[in-house]
Design a protein around this motif. Structure first.
Motif, PDB file in Angstrom:
ATOM      1  N   VAL A  49     -51.631  17.868  31.733  1.00 56.71           N
ATOM      2  CA  VAL A  49     -51.104  17.711  30.387  1.00 56.71           C
ATOM      3  C   VAL A  49     -51.683  18.838  29.550  1.00 56.71           C
ATOM      4  O   VAL A  49     -52.894  18.987  29.449  1.00 56.71           O
ATOM      5  N   VAL A  50     -50.791  19.665  28.984  1.00 52.51           N
ATOM      6  CA  VAL A  50     -51.218  20.808  28.181  1.00 52.51           C
ATOM      7  C   VAL A  50     -50.378  20.886  26.926  1.00 52.51           C
ATOM      8  O   VAL A  50     -49.258  20.380  26.879  1.00 52.51           O
ATOM      9  N   GLY A  51     -50.921  21.528  25.921  1.00 52.16           N
ATOM     10  CA  GLY A  51     -50.146  21.800  24.715  1.00 52.16           C
ATOM     11  C   GLY A  51     -49.451  23.141  24.859  1.00 52.16           C
ATOM     12  O   GLY A  51     -50.044  24.105  25.324  1.00 52.16           O
ATOM     13  N   VAL A  52     -48.195  23.196  24.498  1.00 51.66           N
ATOM     14  CA  VAL A  52     -47.431  24.441  24.556  1.00 51.66           C
ATOM     15  C   VAL A  52     -47.004  24.786  23.140  1.00 51.66           C
ATOM     16  O   VAL A  52     -46.409  23.960  22.452  1.00 51.66           O
ATOM     17  N   THR A  53     -47.344  25.979  22.711  1.00 50.74           N
ATOM     18  CA  THR A  53     -46.976  26.397  21.357  1.00 50.74           C
ATOM     19  C   THR A  53     -45.634  27.112  21.376  1.00 50.74           C
ATOM     20  O   THR A  53     -45.224  27.652  22.399  1.00 50.74           O
ATOM     21  N   ASP A  54     -44.993  27.112  20.237  1.00 50.80           N
ATOM     22  CA  ASP A  54     -43.766  27.878  20.052  1.00 50.80           C
ATOM     23  C   ASP A  54     -44.141  29.124  19.261  1.00 50.80           C
ATOM     24  O   ASP A  54     -44.454  29.031  18.077  1.00 50.80           O
ATOM     25  N   PRO A  55     -44.152  30.299  19.909  1.00 50.81           N
ATOM     26  CA  PRO A  55     -44.579  31.520  19.213  1.00 50.81           C
ATOM     27  C   PRO A  55     -43.775  31.809  17.953  1.00 50.81           C
ATOM     28  O   PRO A  55     -44.304  32.342  16.987  1.00 50.81           O
ATOM     29  N   MET A  56     -42.505  31.456  17.944  1.00 52.59           N
ATOM     30  CA  MET A  56     -41.685  31.706  16.766  1.00 52.59           C
ATOM     31  C   MET A  56     -42.150  30.837  15.595  1.00 52.59           C
ATOM     32  O   MET A  56     -42.152  31.287  14.452  1.00 52.59           O
ATOM     33  N   ALA A  57     -42.557  29.623  15.868  1.00 54.16           N
ATOM     34  CA  ALA A  57     -43.049  28.739  14.814  1.00 54.16           C
ATOM     35  C   ALA A  57     -44.415  29.180  14.307  1.00 54.16           C
ATOM     36  O   ALA A  57     -44.822  28.800  13.217  1.00 54.16           O
ATOM     37  N   MET A  58     -45.110  29.985  15.092  1.00 53.32           N
ATOM     38  CA  MET A  58     -46.441  30.448  14.716  1.00 53.32           C
ATOM     39  C   MET A  58     -46.409  31.837  14.072  1.00 53.32           C
ATOM     40  O   MET A  58     -47.415  32.517  14.002  1.00 53.32           O
ATOM     41  N   GLY A  59     -45.228  32.256  13.611  1.00 45.72           N
ATOM     42  CA  GLY A  59     -45.153  33.499  12.864  1.00 45.72           C
ATOM     43  C   GLY A  59     -44.456  34.639  13.562  1.00 45.72           C
ATOM     44  O   GLY A  59     -44.175  35.663  12.951  1.00 45.72           O
ATOM     45  N   GLY A  60     -44.201  34.520  14.850  1.00 47.76           N
ATOM     46  CA  GLY A  60     -43.486  35.581  15.547  1.00 47.76           C
ATOM     47  C   GLY A  60     -42.010  35.534  15.206  1.00 47.76           C
ATOM     48  O   GLY A  60     -41.425  34.472  15.095  1.00 47.76           O
ATOM     49  N   GLN A  61     -41.413  36.688  14.976  1.00 49.93           N
ATOM     50  CA  GLN A  61     -39.993  36.744  14.651  1.00 49.93           C
ATOM     51  C   GLN A  61     -39.199  37.568  15.653  1.00 49.93           C
ATOM     52  O   GLN A  61     -37.982  37.642  15.552  1.00 49.93           O
ATOM     53  N   ALA A  62     -39.879  38.195  16.600  1.00 48.54           N
ATOM     54  CA  ALA A  62     -39.202  39.002  17.616  1.00 48.54           C
ATOM     55  C   ALA A  62     -39.871  38.748  18.957  1.00 48.54           C
ATOM     56  O   ALA A  62     -41.089  38.809  19.071  1.00 48.54           O
ATOM     57  N   MET A  63     -39.058  38.443  19.946  1.00 56.56           N
ATOM     58  CA  MET A  63     -39.575  38.208  21.287  1.00 56.56           C
ATOM     59  C   MET A  63     -38.766  38.999  22.287  1.00 56.56           C
ATOM     60  O   MET A  63     -37.580  39.273  22.072  1.00 56.56           O
ATOM     61  N   ALA A  64     -39.400  39.363  23.389  1.00 55.35           N
ATOM     62  CA  ALA A  64     -38.701  40.059  24.459  1.00 55.35           C
ATOM     63  C   ALA A  64     -39.398  39.789  25.781  1.00 55.35           C
ATOM     64  O   ALA A  64     -40.617  39.563  25.823  1.00 55.35           O
ATOM     65  N   LEU A  65     -38.619  39.807  26.825  1.00 59.73           N
ATOM     66  CA  LEU A  65     -39.155  39.806  28.177  1.00 59.73           C
ATOM     67  C   LEU A  65     -39.154  41.255  28.618  1.00 59.73           C
ATOM     68  O   LEU A  65     -38.126  41.942  28.511  1.00 59.73           O
ATOM     69  N   LEU A  66     -40.292  41.753  29.062  1.00 61.18           N
ATOM     70  CA  LEU A  66     -40.396  43.129  29.522  1.00 61.18           C
ATOM     71  C   LEU A  66     -40.442  43.143  31.041  1.00 61.18           C
ATOM     72  O   LEU A  66     -41.319  42.519  31.643  1.00 61.18           O
ATOM     73  N   GLY A  67     -39.486  43.832  31.646  1.00 59.35           N
ATOM     74  CA  GLY A  67     -39.523  44.085  33.075  1.00 59.35           C
ATOM     75  C   GLY A  67     -40.222  45.409  33.276  1.00 59.35           C
ATOM     76  O   GLY A  67     -39.810  46.435  32.715  1.00 59.35           O
ATOM     77  N   ILE A  68     -41.309  45.400  34.045  1.00 64.39           N
ATOM     78  CA  ILE A  68     -42.161  46.587  34.147  1.00 64.39           C
ATOM     79  C   ILE A  68     -42.268  47.031  35.604  1.00 64.39           C
ATOM     80  O   ILE A  68     -42.558  46.222  36.489  1.00 64.39           O
ATOM     81  N   VAL A  69     -42.036  48.327  35.818  1.00 66.21           N
ATOM     82  CA  VAL A  69     -42.219  48.947  37.124  1.00 66.21           C
ATOM     83  C   VAL A  69     -43.528  49.723  37.072  1.00 66.21           C
ATOM     84  O   VAL A  69     -43.788  50.447  36.102  1.00 66.21           O
ATOM     85  N   VAL A  70     -44.337  49.556  38.109  1.00 64.99           N
ATOM     86  CA  VAL A  70     -45.690  50.103  38.110  1.00 64.99           C
ATOM     87  C   VAL A  70     -45.898  51.007  39.319  1.00 64.99           C
ATOM     88  O   VAL A  70     -45.447  50.695  40.423  1.00 64.99           O
ATOM     89  N   ASP A  71     -46.567  52.113  39.106  1.00 71.09           N
ATOM     90  CA  ASP A  71     -47.079  52.933  40.206  1.00 71.09           C
ATOM     91  C   ASP A  71     -48.460  52.394  40.528  1.00 71.09           C
ATOM     92  O   ASP A  71     -49.327  52.352  39.654  1.00 71.09           O
ATOM     93  N   GLY A  72     -48.684  51.985  41.754  1.00 70.49           N
ATOM     94  CA  GLY A  72     -49.983  51.438  42.128  1.00 70.49           C
ATOM     95  C   GLY A  72     -49.991  49.920  42.072  1.00 70.49           C
ATOM     96  O   GLY A  72     -48.956  49.269  42.181  1.00 70.49           O
ATOM     97  N   ASP A  73     -51.163  49.353  41.833  1.00 72.77           N
ATOM     98  CA  ASP A  73     -51.371  47.910  41.867  1.00 72.77           C
ATOM     99  C   ASP A  73     -50.936  47.268  40.547  1.00 72.77           C
ATOM    100  O   ASP A  73     -51.556  47.507  39.507  1.00 72.77           O
TER     101      ASP A  73
END
Length: 146
Positions: A49-73
């Motif tokens: 049982v955990v608490g989950v916050t809503d980032p938008m309700a906590m002041g965030g107005q822009a969200m994105a999922l970043l897909g990242i390609v990495v060289d190395g680990d």
């Protein structure tokens, strides 16, 4: 885990604060039996049982999922990004991206600044694809419990 355990989990996904007096009848048990069942699931580590916050309700107005390609680990990049307050989560993947990071910022400009000034300079980051969220975004994680 049997069908009653799964029913309990489905009810908790809908309302994590449901009273045992309400939970029991919904899953075909008494309140005390529902409490015992849930306690067994908690004790076994099947459920947390955990608490989950809503980032938008906590002041965030822009969200994105970043897909990242990495060289190395990619673990080093994921660890570095996960330490930032703007990052809701970072997860390693297989496929076209090495990791995904969900980020939240006060506004679109700050989101762009975070990607350009924080993520791009991280050693090993080769490519970033941003998937912004438009409109009101709320987190609701529902897992199929059977």
């Amino acid at each position: 885990m049997d069908e009653i355990d799964r029913a309990i989990l489905r009810e908790l996904q809908t309302d994590g604060r449901i009273a045992y007096a309400d939970l029991g009848p919904k899953v075909g048990l008494s309140a005390s039996a529902a409490r015992q069942r849930l306690q067994r699931l908690l004790d076994s580590g099947v459920v947390s049982v955990v608490g989950v916050t809503d980032p938008m309700a906590m002041g965030g107005q822009a969200m994105a999922l970043l897909g990242i390609v990495v060289d190395g680990d990619p673990r080093a990049v994921a660890d570095q990004l996960a330490a930032r307050d703007e990052v809701v989560y970072a997860v390693l993947t297989s496929g076209g991206f090495d990791l995904f990071a969900e980020v939240v910022a006060p506004g679109p400009r700050q989101l762009l600044d975070f990607v350009n000034d924080v993520v791009r300079p991280v050693e090993g980051v080769r490519q970033i694809q941003s998937f912004p969220y438009f409109g009101i975004h709320t987190h609701r994680f529902l897992w199929d419990v059977g």
